[in-house]
Write a protein that holds these residues in place. Structure first.
Motif, PDB file in Angstrom:
ATOM      1  N   HIS A 157     -46.175 -54.836   3.111  1.00 48.26           N
ATOM      2  CA  HIS A 157     -47.385 -55.682   3.645  1.00 48.26           C
ATOM      3  C   HIS A 157     -47.336 -55.254   5.314  1.00 48.26           C
ATOM      4  N   GLU A 158     -46.176 -55.435   5.686  1.00 58.15           N
ATOM      5  CA  GLU A 158     -46.070 -55.178   7.165  1.00 58.15           C
ATOM      6  C   GLU A 158     -46.144 -53.782   7.698  1.00 58.15           C
ATOM      7  N   SER A 159     -45.594 -52.886   6.899  1.00 55.78           N
ATOM      8  CA  SER A 159     -45.581 -51.603   7.328  1.00 55.78           C
ATOM      9  C   SER A 159     -46.630 -50.559   6.991  1.00 55.78           C
ATOM     10  N   TYR A 160     -47.129 -50.975   5.616  1.00 62.40           N
ATOM     11  CA  TYR A 160     -48.190 -50.059   4.957  1.00 62.40           C
ATOM     12  C   TYR A 160     -49.270 -51.222   4.772  1.00 62.40           C
ATOM     13  N   PRO A 161     -50.076 -51.939   5.801  1.00 62.76           N
ATOM     14  CA  PRO A 161     -51.137 -52.687   4.990  1.00 62.76           C
ATOM     15  C   PRO A 161     -52.337 -51.922   4.565  1.00 62.76           C
ATOM     16  N   GLY A 162     -52.797 -52.502   3.208  1.00 60.98           N
ATOM     17  CA  GLY A 162     -53.781 -51.647   2.650  1.00 60.98           C
ATOM     18  C   GLY A 162     -53.230 -51.121   1.365  1.00 60.98           C
ATOM     19  N   ILE A 163     -51.716 -51.130   1.178  1.00 58.98           N
ATOM     20  CA  ILE A 163     -51.154 -50.604  -0.055  1.00 58.98           C
ATOM     21  C   ILE A 163     -51.041 -52.076  -0.815  1.00 58.98           C
ATOM     22  N   PRO A 164     -51.849 -52.354  -1.788  1.00 58.54           N
ATOM     23  CA  PRO A 164     -51.519 -53.541  -2.676  1.00 58.54           C
ATOM     24  C   PRO A 164     -50.439 -53.467  -3.485  1.00 58.54           C
ATOM     25  N   VAL A 165     -49.619 -54.613  -3.891  1.00 63.60           N
ATOM     26  CA  VAL A 165     -48.409 -54.697  -4.795  1.00 63.60           C
ATOM     27  C   VAL A 165     -48.623 -55.353  -6.045  1.00 63.60           C
ATOM     28  N   ILE A 166     -48.331 -54.687  -7.244  1.00 66.10           N
ATOM     29  CA  ILE A 166     -48.323 -55.339  -8.410  1.00 66.10           C
ATOM     30  C   ILE A 166     -46.978 -55.729  -8.879  1.00 66.10           C
ATOM     31  N   LEU A 167     -46.802 -57.148  -9.014  1.00 69.16           N
ATOM     32  CA  LEU A 167     -45.499 -57.659  -9.532  1.00 69.16           C
ATOM     33  C   LEU A 167     -45.559 -57.529 -10.993  1.00 69.16           C
ATOM     34  N   ASP A 168     -44.580 -56.576 -11.554  1.00 72.73           N
ATOM     35  CA  ASP A 168     -44.684 -56.159 -13.135  1.00 72.73           C
ATOM     36  C   ASP A 168     -43.478 -57.339 -13.735  1.00 72.73           C
ATOM     37  N   ALA A 169     -44.287 -58.479 -14.235  1.00 70.03           N
ATOM     38  CA  ALA A 169     -43.450 -59.694 -14.818  1.00 70.03           C
ATOM     39  C   ALA A 169     -43.720 -59.814 -16.055  1.00 70.03           C
ATOM     40  N   LYS A 170     -44.989 -59.387 -16.840  1.00 72.17           N
ATOM     41  CA  LYS A 170     -45.342 -59.615 -18.153  1.00 72.17           C
ATOM     42  C   LYS A 170     -45.156 -61.201 -18.444  1.00 72.17           C
ATOM     43  N   ARG A 171     -45.666 -62.034 -17.579  1.00 72.78           N
ATOM     44  CA  ARG A 171     -45.498 -63.639 -17.741  1.00 72.78           C
ATOM     45  C   ARG A 171     -46.551 -63.953 -18.811  1.00 72.78           C
ATOM     46  N   GLY A 172     -46.254 -64.928 -19.354  1.00 72.92           N
ATOM     47  CA  GLY A 172     -47.160 -65.851 -20.189  1.00 72.92           C
ATOM     48  C   GLY A 172     -46.594 -67.053 -20.796  1.00 72.92           C
ATOM     49  N   ASP A 173     -47.293 -68.214 -20.513  1.00 73.91           N
ATOM     50  CA  ASP A 173     -46.836 -69.423 -20.777  1.00 73.91           C
ATOM     51  C   ASP A 173     -47.949 -70.255 -20.831  1.00 73.91           C
ATOM     52  N   ILE A 174     -47.698 -71.716 -21.397  1.00 72.01           N
ATOM     53  CA  ILE A 174     -48.738 -72.838 -21.526  1.00 72.01           C
ATOM     54  C   ILE A 174     -49.148 -73.149 -19.981  1.00 72.01           C
ATOM     55  N   GLY A 175     -50.007 -73.707 -19.700  1.00 68.43           N
ATOM     56  CA  GLY A 175     -50.702 -74.032 -18.449  1.00 68.43           C
ATOM     57  C   GLY A 175     -49.708 -74.407 -17.372  1.00 68.43           C
ATOM     58  N   SER A 176     -49.053 -75.579 -17.566  1.00 66.74           N
ATOM     59  CA  SER A 176     -48.128 -76.102 -16.619  1.00 66.74           C
ATOM     60  C   SER A 176     -47.025 -75.027 -16.063  1.00 66.74           C
ATOM     61  N   THR A 177     -46.575 -74.232 -17.027  1.00 71.83           N
ATOM     62  CA  THR A 177     -45.501 -73.445 -16.488  1.00 71.83           C
ATOM     63  C   THR A 177     -46.364 -72.174 -16.023  1.00 71.83           C
ATOM     64  N   ALA A 178     -47.577 -71.845 -16.352  1.00 71.07           N
ATOM     65  CA  ALA A 178     -48.109 -70.655 -16.077  1.00 71.07           C
ATOM     66  C   ALA A 178     -48.481 -70.705 -14.633  1.00 71.07           C
ATOM     67  N   GLN A 179     -48.570 -72.130 -14.199  1.00 77.40           N
ATOM     68  CA  GLN A 179     -48.931 -72.465 -12.738  1.00 77.40           C
ATOM     69  C   GLN A 179     -47.599 -72.173 -12.078  1.00 77.40           C
ATOM     70  N   MET A 180     -46.398 -72.411 -12.317  1.00 75.59           N
ATOM     71  CA  MET A 180     -45.374 -72.003 -11.780  1.00 75.59           C
ATOM     72  C   MET A 180     -45.119 -70.674 -11.599  1.00 75.59           C
ATOM     73  N   TYR A 181     -45.498 -69.799 -12.422  1.00 74.04           N
ATOM     74  CA  TYR A 181     -45.555 -68.437 -12.459  1.00 74.04           C
ATOM     75  C   TYR A 181     -46.498 -67.701 -11.399  1.00 74.04           C
ATOM     76  N   VAL A 182     -47.726 -68.407 -11.310  1.00 74.31           N
ATOM     77  CA  VAL A 182     -48.508 -68.166 -10.228  1.00 74.31           C
ATOM     78  C   VAL A 182     -48.069 -68.293  -8.950  1.00 74.31           C
ATOM     79  N   LYS A 183     -47.263 -69.366  -8.592  1.00 70.66           N
ATOM     80  CA  LYS A 183     -46.517 -69.732  -7.614  1.00 70.66           C
ATOM     81  C   LYS A 183     -45.452 -68.530  -7.223  1.00 70.66           C
ATOM     82  N   GLU A 184     -44.749 -68.294  -8.265  1.00 68.97           N
ATOM     83  CA  GLU A 184     -43.607 -67.142  -7.954  1.00 68.97           C
ATOM     84  C   GLU A 184     -44.266 -65.755  -7.581  1.00 68.97           C
ATOM     85  N   ALA A 185     -45.552 -65.323  -8.305  1.00 67.72           N
ATOM     86  CA  ALA A 185     -46.060 -64.153  -7.797  1.00 67.72           C
ATOM     87  C   ALA A 185     -46.719 -64.190  -6.684  1.00 67.72           C
TER      88      ALA A 185
END
Lengths: 263, 263
Positions: free
Chosen positions: B82-110
């Motif tokens: 982000h700092e050295s190459y702004p404009g190049i986006p980052v995909i976090l490859d995590a393949k998450r999937g869980d019920i809503g309350s847990t998914a919220q924590m994964y949103v926070k993680e990513a």
């Protein structure tokens, strides 16, 4: 002792099918813990001490640690269970699933780093992605089959040759993936009919059953539908209903007793 | 700028569909990095500096950091991009999937913890488990559809009403889940026929396409089958083929040029 042996021992000797989900939200735990260096571990430790005699296993949900950068708290929690309550196995609820080389890293995460006895996995990517987990003979691999959330119907209920997708997962788990007899299936308490249908085809493969309590699952229906003829075969999880209870010890004991009423 | 806007800009202005997978195995990176305090970050930094001009995004695979307790290296890596190459986006490859309350924590993680622009998710648990991700309008959610591994056939190819499961995922993604226009689909390069079939029903929803290189996918076939009429619409990932190349810069440039030959 393997995960399966430990759980079976707890089912019989401690007469309990209860699993406590260690899913502490750092924003919801009491303020006295939040000031500590390892807030989630401190909270978990008190929950564990209060509930250990009533459980057959513990299940930390990794998202609650990863989401806030508290991996150390998860390590401390699992170590504490192993050291203070040997014989109570730990399920790392991570729902992993990825290609072989990546799955190997997740195996390392669950079993080497965190020293869990079992891990939950997602079957969507297929058998080869489960293989690195299944090869760990003394560990158990817990495969999502019919989950407890409302959206489970979106894919899991789609019918293939007259049978829903989750039944195909149950069949593959039973007939193709279980050569080391170390598989369990996740089937939610919110769908007792499905628990019954799946139990009919998988023999004595154990269920990990979430969905009691906050998610609305009925204990009596779930237990009657999901247990094996000897009254075991289920690990029934409660997270929020126990960890945020006024007295977690009483909440765990009550759930154990309610379950035992219907076994 | 949103993930989608950033990627589209890179496709056009930098004329590249290449994504470099930052999946460094601490046991495979050169010895000179292993002695450092943040070995994976130091390795990644050199890869990023060598390849930035040839990529439309980067994709760290979280398992390689979680497996060995090097979360800090992942944070440093994404910050550095982000700092050295702004404009190049980052995909976090995590393949998450869980019920809503847990998914919220994964949103926070990513998105809060790691500051990724996009994350991969697993659709097996259904639409409600994807919702917390999809709500993040400027972020993108990349849903597993037809994966690149051999075992993908086990569930993804099962036929429902004459169409394989992965086509149902593609339809749901297109028709039900994409109201914020922030969805992409994972479709492997190893299955060009499937890429073509899916492209026909999803319009211009972009693909994240792994499977080039170590996994055996053919660049020409994948590009011809998967691109949109304007020659974009794909993020083509290579991990091992670039990060372990003798010269990662040349490897990234070669892949970009090979892809561009067939667009």
């Amino acid at each position: 002792m393997s995960f399966m042996e430990q759980v079976k021992k707890r089912w019989v000797e401690n007469n309990t099918l209860v699993c406590v989900g260690l899913d502490p939200d750092v924003e919801k735990i009491p303020a006295k813990y939040r000031e500590l260096e390892n807030p989630l571990f401190a909270f978990n430790k008190d929950i564990i001490d209060a509930t250990a005699q009533y459980v057959c296993c513990y299940k930390p949900q990794i998202a609650y640690y990863n989401g806030v950068g508290l991996e150390r708290d998860l390590e401390l929690t699992i170590n504490y269970i192993h050291e203070s309550y040997p014989g109570i196995p730990v399920i790392l609820d991570a729902k992993r699933g990825d290609i072989g080389s990546t799955a190997q890293m997740y195996v390392k995460e669950a079993f080497t780093r965190y020293k869990a006895d079992s891990v939950t996995v997602n079957p969507y990517m297929g058998g080869d992605t489960l293989e690195p987990f299944l090869e760990q003979k003394d560990k158990a691999t817990i495969i999502l089959c019919r989950t407890s959330n409302p959206g489970a119907v979106d894919l899991q209920d789609l019918e293939i040759d007259g049978k829903p997708l989750y039944m195909h997962v149950a069949s593959k788990a039973t007939n193709s993936w279980n050569r080391n007899k170390n598989i369990l299936l996740v089937v939610g308490a919110t769908y007792p009919e499905e628990l019954k249908k799946i139990r009919e085809v998988i023999g004595d493969i154990p269920f990990l059953t979430p969905g009691i309590g906050a998610q609305g699952g009925d204990v009596e229906k779930a237990v009657k539908a999901g247990t094996t003829p000897d009254g075991t075969g289920m690990i029934i999880n409660s997270s929020r209903g126990i960890i945020y209870a006024e007295d977690p010890s009483i909440a765990a004991k009550s759930l154990r007793d309610e379950i035992n009423l219907y076994r």
